[in-house]
Scaffold this motif. Structure first.
Motif, short mmCIF file in Angstrom:
data_model
loop_
_atom_site.label_atom_id
_atom_site.label_comp_id
_atom_site.label_asym_id
_atom_site.label_seq_id
_atom_site.Cartn_x
_atom_site.Cartn_y
_atom_site.Cartn_z
N TYR A 4 -29.43 -6.82 37.48
CA TYR A 4 -30.68 -7.36 38.01
C TYR A 4 -30.71 -8.88 37.92
CZ TYR A 4 -35.73 -8.38 38.02
OH TYR A 4 -36.97 -8.90 38.27
N SER A 41 -33.26 -5.34 46.84
CA SER A 41 -33.99 -6.51 46.35
C SER A 41 -35.26 -6.66 47.17
CB SER A 41 -33.15 -7.78 46.45
OG SER A 41 -32.12 -7.81 45.48
N TRP A 250 -37.38 -13.87 44.95
CA TRP A 250 -36.86 -12.51 45.14
C TRP A 250 -36.39 -11.97 43.79
CZ3 TRP A 250 -31.86 -11.50 43.66
CH2 TRP A 250 -30.98 -12.59 43.54
N ASP A 251 -36.31 -10.66 43.72
CA ASP A 251 -35.69 -10.04 42.55
C ASP A 251 -35.07 -8.71 42.95
OD1 ASP A 251 -37.97 -8.38 42.78
OD2 ASP A 251 -38.12 -8.13 40.61
N GLY A 252 -34.08 -8.28 42.16
CA GLY A 252 -33.42 -7.01 42.44
C GLY A 252 -31.95 -7.05 42.09
N TYR A 255 -27.64 -8.90 46.25
CA TYR A 255 -27.65 -10.31 46.62
C TYR A 255 -26.20 -10.79 46.73
CZ TYR A 255 -27.35 -10.44 41.48
OH TYR A 255 -27.01 -10.21 40.17
#
Length: 402
Positions: A4, A41, A250-252, A255
């Motif tokens: 993450y 994400s 953004w997050d997740g 990427y």
């Protein structure tokens, strides 16, 4: 990606209101794999990520392939594809020339002197090895600094562009999948953490560190996508109302990121180790390995070069990018060469290389290997760069027919 990350500002709870300082709403986009069942994400856009104002065909270039028939090993001299200053007007996306390909993966090569347009590959992930030159890869997730020895992993449908630095060409070896590309499953725990036996880990991977926000209207994005036709790939030139690089946070776990071959820790043994110990990436029906400088076999009777082997289920492609690959001495192969050893043909070191390797304690070599589990065919650049002599170098004579 197996872990993450979070960049920029995101709300405390997903799928809830996120606002700019002036109070206007951000637009949340879920970018995810395998239909909401795998890594994803959440990206927060200033503009509307679906707002296009035009869409026109884009010719993706010559993707036709020809079977490797009659079956022979081949030596492809890639540097000769971009002689003199012919590379200066080319960019790292539209300047690519197809070397080898099949239904699972396409291997292209380019020397580039210009920045690329905005680009999105909606067919599969890309793994781009930077042979020489430096650039910034701008993406909707942020920016990546890349240079020699970097693998750049770009997930499917990630809008990005290459911005070159300096005056030397960016030399790039492009592996385009019809699937996803990531670390081999055997390197990861069931939760996605790198295990202790893996030759690299999370600390060696570099993702975007901060958002990249650009302004602009009527911005063109070249999109490579699935379709009908001989190659199964089509191109479209979409025009977006506002710049696609408008993500403030953004997050997740999905990427782009980079990994440099200098951070790969080779696995060695008393006798010669098989190629899977050099594996870095895996895709559907292919793998990518890196042969790095390393200490070699230390059994008193060890033979440091590979034994002859017949990989009955795969074609082997080696791209020689550094040092001196001892097993190929006397074959004409040098830096910038590819060797293609197809399934159905037993291959191995040049005869004189075996004796020359005895007693060697370490090797100074750098090569990128792609093994495919369906046969590879020759693209236009593979045909143009074939030296026509490599197949006969083990025997020292041939062919018998005119």
């Amino acid at each position: 990606m197996p872990y993450y990350s979070r960049v920029g500002d995101v709300p405390a709870k997903r799928h809830t209101q996120a606002r700019q300082p002036d109070g206007s709403l951000l637009r949340e986009e879920l970018m995810g794999e395998e239909g909401f069942s795998s890594d994803s994400s959440l990206l927060y856009h200033v503009g509307v990520p679906s707002a296009i104002v035009d869409s026109q065909p884009w010719e993706v270039g010559d993707l036709a392939t020809r079977p490797n028939h009659p079956l022979v090993p081949r030596h492809l001299k890639l540097h000769g594809l971009f002689e003199n200053a012919e590379w200066k007007p080319l960019d790292p996306v539209t300047g690519r020339r197809l070397v080898l390909g099949n239904a699972d993966v396409r291997i292209s090569y380019v020397w580039a002197g210009q920045p690329s347009p905005c680009y999105r590959n909606a067919v599969g992930d890309e793994c781009v090895y930077v042979e020489a030159g430096t650039a910034k890869v701008e993406t909707v997730f942020g920016m990546l600094d890349v240079g020699p020895g970097d693998y750049v992993i770009i997930p499917r449908a990630t809008t990005h562009r290459w911005v070159l630095e300096g005056h030397a060409p960016l030399q790039a070896y492009c592996i385009e999948a019809n699937s996803h590309i990531g670390p081999p499953a055997r390197y990861l725990s069931r939760f996605g953490q790198f295990l202790e036996h893996a030759p690299f880990c999370e600390r060696d991977l570099r993702g975007p560190a901060e958002p990249l926000v650009c302004e602009g209207t009527d911005v063109e994005v070249l999109v490579k996508h699935r379709g009908a036709g001989p190659s199964g790939i089509l191109g479209t030139r979409m025009v977006y109302a506002t710049h696609p690089f408008d993500v403030v946070g953004w997050d997740g776990c999905l990427y782009p990121y980079t990994f440099n071959v200098a951070d790969f820790e080779p696995i060695t043994g008393r006798v010669h180790q098989p190629p899977p110990v050099h594996q870095v990436w895996a895709g559907t029906n292919f793998v990518v390995c890196t042969f790095c400088p390393r200490k070699v076999d230390y059994h008193p009777l060890a033979i440091p070069v590979p034994y002859y082997h017949s990989n009955v289920d795969s074609d082997e492609v080696m791209f020689y990018v550094g040092g001196d690959y001892g097993a190929r001495k006397g074959s004409g192969i040098g830096l910038g060469s590819i060797s293609l050893h197809p399934g159905g043909y037993a291959h191995g070191p040049q005869p004189a290389a075996i004796d020359a390797s005895l007693g060697v304690q370490e090797v100074d070599e750098l090569a990128v290997m792609v093994d495919t589990f369906r046969p590879l065919e020759l693209g236009e650049a593979g045909i143009a760069s074939d030296d026509g002599r490599y197949a006969w170098t083990w025997a020292g004579r041939g062919p018998l027919t005119p």
